[in-house]
Design a protein around this motif. Structure first.
Motif, PDB file in Angstrom:
ATOM      1  N   GLY A  69     -25.022 -10.560  28.030  1.00 28.11           N
ATOM      2  CA  GLY A  69     -24.342 -11.254  29.111  1.00 28.11           C
ATOM      3  C   GLY A  69     -23.152 -10.486  29.645  1.00 28.11           C
ATOM      4  O   GLY A  69     -22.919 -10.433  30.854  1.00 28.11           O
ATOM      5  N   LEU A  70     -22.390  -9.879  28.765  1.00 25.00           N
ATOM      6  CA  LEU A  70     -21.224  -9.113  29.200  1.00 25.00           C
ATOM      7  C   LEU A  70     -21.629  -7.900  30.037  1.00 25.00           C
ATOM      8  O   LEU A  70     -20.907  -7.501  30.950  1.00 25.00           O
ATOM      9  N   LEU A  71     -22.776  -7.314  29.717  1.00 25.68           N
ATOM     10  CA  LEU A  71     -23.202  -6.100  30.408  1.00 25.68           C
ATOM     11  C   LEU A  71     -24.014  -6.372  31.677  1.00 25.68           C
ATOM     12  O   LEU A  71     -24.217  -5.451  32.476  1.00 25.68           O
ATOM     13  N   SER A  72     -24.477  -7.592  31.864  1.00 28.09           N
ATOM     14  CA  SER A  72     -25.402  -7.872  32.971  1.00 28.09           C
ATOM     15  C   SER A  72     -24.863  -7.494  34.346  1.00 28.09           C
ATOM     16  O   SER A  72     -25.596  -6.900  35.151  1.00 28.09           O
ATOM     17  N   PRO A  73     -23.602  -7.815  34.696  1.00 27.31           N
ATOM     18  CA  PRO A  73     -23.127  -7.398  36.024  1.00 27.31           C
ATOM     19  C   PRO A  73     -23.152  -5.880  36.210  1.00 27.31           C
ATOM     20  O   PRO A  73     -23.496  -5.388  37.290  1.00 27.31           O
ATOM     21  N   TRP A  74     -22.776  -5.151  35.164  1.00 26.09           N
ATOM     22  CA  TRP A  74     -22.811  -3.686  35.250  1.00 26.09           C
ATOM     23  C   TRP A  74     -24.237  -3.190  35.441  1.00 26.09           C
ATOM     24  O   TRP A  74     -24.491  -2.286  36.248  1.00 26.09           O
ATOM     25  N   VAL A  75     -25.188  -3.782  34.722  1.00 23.27           N
ATOM     26  CA  VAL A  75     -26.588  -3.398  34.876  1.00 23.27           C
ATOM     27  C   VAL A  75     -27.061  -3.675  36.301  1.00 23.27           C
ATOM     28  O   VAL A  75     -27.760  -2.851  36.914  1.00 23.27           O
ATOM     29  N   GLY A  76     -26.675  -4.830  36.847  1.00 20.79           N
ATOM     30  CA  GLY A  76     -27.052  -5.142  38.222  1.00 20.79           C
ATOM     31  C   GLY A  76     -26.527  -4.104  39.201  1.00 20.79           C
ATOM     32  O   GLY A  76     -27.227  -3.704  40.137  1.00 20.79           O
ATOM     33  N   ARG A  77     -25.295  -3.660  38.975  1.00 20.93           N
ATOM     34  CA  ARG A  77     -24.731  -2.634  39.862  1.00 20.93           C
ATOM     35  C   ARG A  77     -25.482  -1.318  39.743  1.00 20.93           C
ATOM     36  O   ARG A  77     -25.673  -0.597  40.736  1.00 20.93           O
ATOM     37  N   GLN A  78     -25.921  -0.977  38.525  1.00 19.98           N
ATOM     38  CA  GLN A  78     -26.677   0.263  38.357  1.00 19.98           C
ATOM     39  C   GLN A  78     -28.029   0.191  39.061  1.00 19.98           C
ATOM     40  O   GLN A  78     -28.474   1.153  39.691  1.00 19.98           O
ATOM     41  N   ILE A  79     -28.702  -0.954  38.970  1.00 19.39           N
ATOM     42  CA  ILE A  79     -29.963  -1.122  39.687  1.00 19.39           C
ATOM     43  C   ILE A  79     -29.707  -1.038  41.196  1.00 19.39           C
ATOM     44  O   ILE A  79     -30.489  -0.442  41.937  1.00 19.39           O
ATOM     45  N   HIS A  80     -28.608  -1.615  41.631  1.00 16.14           N
ATOM     46  CA  HIS A  80     -28.236  -1.561  43.042  1.00 16.14           C
ATOM     47  C   HIS A  80     -28.030  -0.113  43.495  1.00 16.14           C
ATOM     48  O   HIS A  80     -28.385   0.254  44.621  1.00 16.14           O
ATOM     49  N   ARG A  81     -27.486   0.728  42.637  1.00 11.62           N
ATOM     50  CA  ARG A  81     -27.164   2.113  42.983  1.00 11.62           C
ATOM     51  C   ARG A  81     -28.364   3.045  42.878  1.00 11.62           C
ATOM     52  O   ARG A  81     -28.613   3.859  43.773  1.00 11.62           O
ATOM     53  N   VAL A  82     -29.097   2.960  41.774  1.00 11.38           N
ATOM     54  CA  VAL A  82     -30.108   3.986  41.493  1.00 11.38           C
ATOM     55  C   VAL A  82     -31.530   3.457  41.476  1.00 11.38           C
ATOM     56  O   VAL A  82     -32.477   4.228  41.311  1.00 11.38           O
ATOM     57  N   ALA A 340     -29.690  -7.011  43.821  1.00 13.33           N
ATOM     58  CA  ALA A 340     -29.553  -6.549  42.437  1.00 13.33           C
ATOM     59  C   ALA A 340     -28.167  -6.825  41.889  1.00 13.33           C
ATOM     60  O   ALA A 340     -28.008  -7.262  40.739  1.00 13.33           O
ATOM     61  N   ALA A 341     -27.142  -6.580  42.697  1.00 11.01           N
ATOM     62  CA  ALA A 341     -25.777  -6.830  42.242  1.00 11.01           C
ATOM     63  C   ALA A 341     -25.539  -8.322  42.014  1.00 11.01           C
ATOM     64  O   ALA A 341     -24.894  -8.720  41.035  1.00 11.01           O
ATOM     65  N   VAL A 342     -26.069  -9.163  42.898  1.00  6.46           N
ATOM     66  CA  VAL A 342     -25.909 -10.606  42.741  1.00  6.46           C
ATOM     67  C   VAL A 342     -26.614 -11.101  41.482  1.00  6.46           C
ATOM     68  O   VAL A 342     -26.060 -11.895  40.714  1.00  6.46           O
ATOM     69  N   ILE A 343     -27.824 -10.637  41.248  1.00 10.87           N
ATOM     70  CA  ILE A 343     -28.564 -11.043  40.054  1.00 10.87           C
ATOM     71  C   ILE A 343     -27.793 -10.658  38.794  1.00 10.87           C
ATOM     72  O   ILE A 343     -27.724 -11.423  37.818  1.00 10.87           O
ATOM     73  N   GLY A 344     -27.204  -9.475  38.790  1.00 11.43           N
ATOM     74  CA  GLY A 344     -26.412  -9.062  37.634  1.00 11.43           C
ATOM     75  C   GLY A 344     -25.238  -9.989  37.388  1.00 11.43           C
ATOM     76  O   GLY A 344     -24.961 -10.360  36.242  1.00 11.43           O
ATOM     77  N   ARG A 345     -24.548 -10.386  38.460  1.00 14.39           N
ATOM     78  CA  ARG A 345     -23.414 -11.299  38.294  1.00 14.39           C
ATOM     79  C   ARG A 345     -23.886 -12.692  37.875  1.00 14.39           C
ATOM     80  O   ARG A 345     -23.257 -13.350  37.043  1.00 14.39           O
ATOM     81  N   LEU A 346     -24.989 -13.148  38.475  1.00 18.53           N
ATOM     82  CA  LEU A 346     -25.488 -14.481  38.141  1.00 18.53           C
ATOM     83  C   LEU A 346     -26.031 -14.560  36.718  1.00 18.53           C
ATOM     84  O   LEU A 346     -26.119 -15.644  36.146  1.00 18.53           O
ATOM     85  N   ALA A 347     -26.416 -13.434  36.139  1.00 21.30           N
ATOM     86  CA  ALA A 347     -27.002 -13.448  34.792  1.00 21.30           C
ATOM     87  C   ALA A 347     -25.959 -13.652  33.712  1.00 21.30           C
ATOM     88  O   ALA A 347     -26.269 -14.168  32.639  1.00 21.30           O
ATOM     89  N   ARG A 348     -24.710 -13.236  33.968  1.00 21.79           N
ATOM     90  CA  ARG A 348     -23.714 -13.283  32.893  1.00 21.79           C
ATOM     91  C   ARG A 348     -23.416 -14.700  32.391  1.00 21.79           C
ATOM     92  O   ARG A 348     -23.510 -14.954  31.177  1.00 21.79           O
ATOM     93  N   PRO A 349     -23.038 -15.672  33.241  1.00 20.47           N
ATOM     94  CA  PRO A 349     -22.703 -17.005  32.714  1.00 20.47           C
ATOM     95  C   PRO A 349     -23.837 -17.663  31.928  1.00 20.47           C
ATOM     96  O   PRO A 349     -23.588 -18.218  30.848  1.00 20.47           O
TER      97      PRO A 349
END
Length: 403
Positions: A69-82, A340-349
């Protein structure tokens, strides 16, 4: 240094084939079987063979979910980027490494460290990152793909618990971990590499965000995250208490297991119906149906245990639909460019809620009893329904403004 442009779909790119979606569904069966669903099978043999405290062994999964959960927003950003392919392949290989470390664990700290590694991999390889990758790559055409993936993976519990039990019986719990590690490395990772699109193209112009400053939250994102969180808490709590609740109503253990097994078919049935008849409906309608079905199922389970079969079918159908809505609703609300970035943020909570739920349920059952906990679950289900209605109201308002 400016941020990399976000990948968007090639206009000529089509969603994966039915065969490709079935293969992606297989990845989730294997990865969930080697993570979430593995603990229930190996906890007893791990405790018996090592003498480690049962609470610590079970709590290892909570540690993994917390890290995920803590890493999910970061993962979403990586998918968004690459793009999704490199992230999901890397996440799968990290999960395989965690399973190997688990099999080699000679002490409880190493066992917990293995689950910490698993949490890193889970953040990059389970439903949320997969849906983020699919949605970002294919846009509106991703909805059918998400539903097909969810259908293919819908029998994960039904398949993985017997398979894991067979492995533990024949090669021990350490051998079972190694078997899942091999499947992750040599089956799942290649499927991701072949079935997910690679590369990216430049994103359209958008409002620039200065380096070091987080992108603003999108309208309604907070309430949607809370809605998904209460639904995830319900799902996790049901996995902890369902068998105990059925037995507290006088249902024999074998019958309780048979009733609980109805969840898998009802989940798949709901997803098949969504694929067949719900593709033209806005996902918000499916969110409301999902929340209502879960609330009604839990209410029946508490007040009319004689209809436990119907209650479980309703709960399973609602929960199965929720898995699809979790991917399709953000895509419909926020669009493809930010998906992708939104999904990463929504996954954390939701993941943080899931991490705390097993411990909270354990103490609640100890202090107040299973019946009181079940009533609390109904209250949470009604809260989830109310939040879903609030999201629907916001969607309607936004539609009126757009019109």
């Amino acid at each position: 240094m400016s941020a990399s442009p976000a990948p968007i779909p090639d206009p000529q790119r089509r969603a994966p084939s039915t065969l490709g979606n079935a293969a992606l569904g297989l990845t989730q069966i294997i990865l969930w079987g080697g993570s979430f669903f593995l603990v229930a099978v190996i906890v007893a043999p791990v405790v018996d063979s090592t003498g480690w405290p049962q609470g610590a062994v079970i709590g290892a999964l909570s540690l993994a979910i917390l890290i995920s959960g803590l890493l999910s927003p970061w993962v979403g950003r990586q998918i968004h980027r690459v793009g999704g392919r490199p992230v999901l392949v890397a996440g799968t290989l990290i999960m395989a490494a965690g399973l190997v470390l688990m099999a080699m664990a000679g002490s409880l700290p190493v066992f917990l460290a293995a689950w910490a590694v698993m949490g890193v991999g889970m953040a990059g390889a389970l439903y949320d990152p997969l849906f983020a990758a699919i949605g970002q790559a294919y846009g509106a055409s991703a909805r059918g793909a998400m539903t097909q993936i969810a259908i293919a993976s819908g029998f994960a519990i039904t398949l993985c618990w017997p398979a894991s039990s067979f492995l533990v019986a024949h090669v021990g719990w350490r051998g079972a971990c190694l078997a899942y590690a091999a499947l992750a490395a040599f089956v799942v990772a290649p499927i991701f590499a072949l079935a997910l699109p690679g590369g990216k193209v430049a994103a359209p112009a958008r409002i620039a965000v200065a380096p070091g400053i987080k992108a603003p939250r999108l309208p309604g994102e907070g309430i949607l995250a809370l809605t998904f969180t209460t639904a995830a808490i319900l799902m996790t709590a049901m996995s902890v208490e369902l068998l105990l609740l059925l037995q507290s109503h006088g249902i024999p253990a074998a019958s309780a297991v048979a009733l609980a097994a109805l969840i898998g078919p009802s989940q798949v049935g709901a997803r098949v119906l969504e694929l067949a008849f719900g593709q033209r409906a806005h996902p918000i309608h499916l969110l409301l149906i999902s929340a209502g079905s879960v609330a009604l199922g839990l209410f029946l389970l508490v007040v009319a245990p004689g209809f436990a079969w119907l209650a479980i079918l309703l709960y399973g159908a609602g929960n199965g639909m929720r898995t699809v809505v979790r991917g399709t609703l953000p895509l419909a609300l926020y669009g493809q460019a930010e998906y992708a970035a939104v999904i990463g943020r929504l996954a954390r909570p939701p993941l943080l809620g899931q991490a705390a739920t097993p411990l909270a349920c354990g103490y609640a059952m100890e202090w107040f009893g299973i019946e009181t906990l079940a009533i609390v679950m109904v209250a949470v289900a009604l809260l989830n329904l109310g939040l879903s209605l609030l999201v629907a109201r916001q969607v309607a308002r936004q539609a009126n403004k757009s019109a």
